[in-house]
Design an enzyme around this catalytic site. Structure first.
Site, PDB file in Angstrom:
ATOM      1  N   GLU A  56       0.821  -1.205   0.000  1.00 32.06           N
ATOM      2  CA  GLU A  56       0.000   0.000   0.000  1.00 32.06           C
ATOM      3  C   GLU A  56       0.859   1.262   0.000  1.00 32.06           C
ATOM      4  O   GLU A  56       0.546   2.242  -0.684  1.00 32.06           O
ATOM      5  CB  GLU A  56      -0.923   0.007   1.233  1.00 32.06           C
ATOM      6  N   ALA A 160      11.791 -37.415  -8.029  1.00 30.10           N
ATOM      7  CA  ALA A 160      11.766 -37.815  -9.436  1.00 30.10           C
ATOM      8  C   ALA A 160      11.622 -39.327  -9.469  1.00 30.10           C
ATOM      9  O   ALA A 160      12.241 -40.037  -8.668  1.00 30.10           O
ATOM     10  CB  ALA A 160      13.048 -37.384 -10.138  1.00 30.10           C
ATOM     11  N   ASP A 206      24.508 -39.400  -1.921  1.00 31.57           N
ATOM     12  CA  ASP A 206      24.572 -38.525  -3.101  1.00 31.57           C
ATOM     13  C   ASP A 206      25.489 -37.326  -2.923  1.00 31.57           C
ATOM     14  O   ASP A 206      25.872 -36.682  -3.905  1.00 31.57           O
ATOM     15  CB  ASP A 206      23.171 -38.029  -3.453  1.00 31.57           C
TER      16      ASP A 206
END
Length: 347
Positions: A56, A160, A206
């Site tokens: 605003e 995935a 990983d």
């Protein structure tokens, strides 16, 4: 002004609000459009940065001829605040500038506001309407609404999977199931969330960095639950000083520039961890697995969306992808991959 025109201005308001994505959390994304009956749109603004001016304020400051405000209608997607926070109350500013009408998309679930902004405006003689495109507004600020209403962060699960439904081979390897286009989309999603989380086994196997690359955006806080601090400090998640890492454990409490160890009674208790993160102002978490962690969230019904990439390859056997009781919120293709967003049946 007819209803079709009002909807058009509110859509523009939501469009402006989205420009604050990944920049204003834990605050909501808010846009504001000021419309004069003859001059049309005379001002626009959005909340651009956490701690900065609200939508605003920016919209009003953009108006060249401030006298037009006294005949203008303010469109804002979230109820103007009525309390002093990092900035003064926007409801007071609207009243002070003599804006006679305000049209709101969503009332604010924050108990510090929650109808008080509307009440303050009405008591000052401002005409107030709310509920226009309410569902669109909730979808835009779903992180904020979840944090306020469920008192926990919004949880996005991501994985995935192969065409035949596997998330990894038997040895845990999974590179690469998804396409480069999908992996870029993942980095975009990382940037939009305040924190990112992965399981110990995934981090050990990983060695991911869990940071934002090839996409403009802030780095999320990386969250690990490592009860006995068994992970090697040589892993990538501990090395990148540009990305903070928080480790929940039951051994020590300490903090350096980018690494924080948080001692809790049961680091593997998602409820305890989420409660801590919510109190710390973390309103969104991107959970990237592996299977054990994803299933833990699913079994405890602690998730809000699941982003699933299905690649065209097949493994024939391996580790099965998680299963959820859910329905498809939206779907499409990212390169060769089918991309689906699921939401819980109960949610």
């Amino acid at each position: 002004m007819n209803q079709k025109e009002k909807i058009g201005f509110m859509r523009r308001c939501l469009q402006l609000a989205r420009l604050g994505c990944a920049k204003v959390a834990p605050n909501p994304m808010v846009g504001c459009v000021l419309v004069h009956p003859q001059a049309g749109i005379i001002g626009e603004g959005w909340h651009q940065q956490y701690g900065g001016a609200h939508a605003e304020v920016n919209a009003i400051n953009s108006v060249a001829d401030k006298t037009l405000l006294q005949e203008a209608t303010a469109f804002v997607n979230l109820e103007p605040c009525s309390h002093f926070g990092k900035t003064p109350p926007c409801a007071d500013l609207i009243i002070d500038k003599g804006i006679p009408e305000v049209i709101i998309c969503n009332t604010d679930p924050n108990p510090l506001v929650s109808g008080r902004g509307i009440k303050k405006l009405q008591e000052a003689g401002v005409k107030v309407e709310w509920g226009l495109l309410e569902n669109d507004g909730r979808a835009l600020n779903r992180f904020f609404f979840t944090a306020q209403e469920k008192r926990r962060p919004f949880i996005t699960l991501k994985w995935a999977q192969t065409k035949d439904g596997f998330i990894a081979r038997e040895d845990g390897s999974s590179k690469w199931i998804s396409s480069p286009q999908s992996r870029l989309q993942v980095h975009k999603m990382r940037a939009e969330h305040q924190a990112i989380m992965a399981g110990r086994n995934t981090i050990r196997t990983d060695n991911p960095s869990l940071n934002v690359r090839n996409w403009n955006g802030r780095q999320p806080i990386r969250i690990i639950c490592d009860q006995n601090l068994s992970l090697s400090q040589e892993l990538n998640i501990f090395k990148d000083e540009n990305s903070p890492t928080w480790v929940f454990n039951n051994i020590k409490e300490s903090e350096s520039e980018h690494l924080r160890f948080i001692q809790v009674q049961d680091p593997d208790s998602l409820k305890l961890v989420l409660e801590f993160l919510w109190k710390a102002g973390i309103h969104s978490i991107f959970v990237e697995g592996g299977t054990q962690l994803l299933n833990q969230f699913i079994q405890k019904d602690l998730w809000d969306e699941a982003l699933v990439f299905t690649g065209p390859i097949e493994f024939q056997n391996g580790r099965k992808a998680p299963e959820t009781k859910s329905f498809i919120l939206k779907q499409g293709f990212c390169g060769p991959d089918l991309v689906q967003v699921f939401t819980p049946v109960s949610g």
